[in-house]
Write a protein that holds these residues in place. Structure first.
Motif, mmCIF file in Angstrom:
data_model
loop_
_atom_site.group_PDB
_atom_site.id
_atom_site.type_symbol
_atom_site.label_atom_id
_atom_site.label_comp_id
_atom_site.label_asym_id
_atom_site.label_seq_id
_atom_site.Cartn_x
_atom_site.Cartn_y
_atom_site.Cartn_z
ATOM 1 N N SER A 67 -2.702 -3.851 -11.044
ATOM 2 C CA SER A 67 -2.341 -2.481 -10.694
ATOM 3 C C SER A 67 -0.987 -2.100 -11.288
ATOM 4 C CB SER A 67 -2.277 -2.312 -9.174
ATOM 5 O OG SER A 67 -3.542 -2.527 -8.594
ATOM 6 N N SER A 68 -0.849 -0.813 -11.576
ATOM 7 C CA SER A 68 0.436 -0.275 -12.034
ATOM 8 C C SER A 68 0.667 1.052 -11.325
ATOM 9 C CB SER A 68 0.415 -0.058 -13.551
ATOM 10 O OG SER A 68 1.611 0.546 -13.987
ATOM 11 N N PHE A 69 1.834 1.183 -10.707
ATOM 12 C CA PHE A 69 2.148 2.384 -9.950
ATOM 13 C C PHE A 69 3.366 3.072 -10.576
ATOM 14 C CE2 PHE A 69 0.302 -0.823 -7.167
ATOM 15 C CZ PHE A 69 -0.821 -0.143 -6.711
ATOM 16 N N GLY A 70 3.136 4.238 -11.175
ATOM 17 C CA GLY A 70 4.211 4.940 -11.850
ATOM 18 C C GLY A 70 5.112 5.696 -10.887
ATOM 19 N N ALA A 71 6.368 5.859 -11.284
ATOM 20 C CA ALA A 71 7.332 6.574 -10.445
ATOM 21 C C ALA A 71 6.919 8.025 -10.232
ATOM 22 C CB ALA A 71 8.725 6.507 -11.080
ATOM 23 N N GLY A 72 6.164 8.574 -11.186
ATOM 24 C CA GLY A 72 5.736 9.965 -11.062
ATOM 25 C C GLY A 72 4.505 10.147 -10.199
ATOM 26 N N GLY A 73 3.980 9.030 -9.666
ATOM 27 C CA GLY A 73 2.821 9.140 -8.788
ATOM 28 C C GLY A 73 1.496 8.758 -9.428
ATOM 29 N N SER A 74 1.503 8.469 -10.738
ATOM 30 C CA SER A 74 0.252 8.087 -11.393
ATOM 31 C C SER A 74 -0.028 6.603 -11.173
ATOM 32 C CB SER A 74 0.319 8.396 -12.895
ATOM 33 O OG SER A 74 1.385 7.703 -13.496
ATOM 34 N N ASN A 75 -1.243 6.300 -10.781
ATOM 35 C CA ASN A 75 -1.643 4.912 -10.511
ATOM 36 C C ASN A 75 -2.737 4.495 -11.489
ATOM 37 O OD1 ASN A 75 0.051 5.096 -8.282
ATOM 38 N ND2 ASN A 75 -1.620 5.720 -6.932
#
Length: 216
Positions: A39-47
């Motif tokens: 999993s990768s969770f971006g600071a802008g809210g995109s997963n």
């Protein structure tokens, strides 16, 4: 730190927190392929999430009734054709203990575009393929069962064969009768071949082979 609100003991998931060997899981006494979720969770809210399962090499035993293999190579220009043969020779020499000739031939037949400069090798073993590739790379095009051709030089004649339905039936009969030399000689000159005809209902595995040597 694990999320205290998740009881991982009641899930099929295991969170790895230390550096250790990744052993194959054992289910009902048998090992199964390793499977992982990333999993990768971006600071802008995109997963983003990907599930990856281990690739396992299969030892395929095909039921084809043949002792001869048609190995085709083609390229835009002659120098690239020679380079393709050189690359394939190096690959086969490196992997000669494990390579499957049926899969190698099928991959080159089905998974490659047929271009103007063509050469075909009719072989019976990996050692035979190495010998004929070596001969071709060294400039010996008169070696037995090496079929060299150039599509543009035979364009008018071969175009008649390609459009003749009756002749296509003749080609199919040659394939059934295993008259591969005749078929391969015409392919080298530009004949369009439906390679799947050679395999019937057999499902052949494609393999990774050297890619096209683009001109610089």
């Amino acid at each position: 730190r694990l999320n205290p609100n998740i009881d991982f003991g009641k899930t099929p998931f295991e969170i790895n927190q230390t550096l250790r060997d990744w052993e194959k899981p054992i289910v009902e006494g048998s090992t199964i392929p390793r499977l992982a979720g990333l999993s990768s969770f971006g600071a802008g809210g995109s997963n983003a999430h990907i599930i990856i399962q281990e690739y396992e090499t299969k030892n395929n035993d095909y039921s084809l009734d043949t002792t001869e293999f048609l190995v085709p190579l083609s390229a835009r220009i002659e120098s690239q054709l020679t380079q393709k043969a050189t690359d394939l020779l190096a690959f086969v020499q490196k992997n000669k203990e494990t390579i499957n000739l049926t899969e190698l031939a099928y991959t080159l037949q089905i998974g490659r575009e047929a271009m103007d400069e063509r050469v075909g090798f009719l072989v019976t073993s990996v050692e035979d393929l190495i010998e004929k590739l070596t001969a071709f790379v060294n400039g010996d095009t008169e070696h037995g069962d090496i079929y060299r051709g150039q599509v543009q030089q035979n364009k008018e004649t071969i175009s008649l064969f390609n459009s003749d339905v009756d002749f296509q039936e003749t080609i199919n009969k040659w394939i059934e009768q295993k008259k591969y030399a005749k078929v391969f000689d015409l392919w080298a000159k530009g004949l369009q071949l439906d390679w799947s005809t050679f395999y019937g209902n057999e499902k052949i595995q494609r393999i990774s082979l050297p890619t096209y040597p683009f001109a610089k």
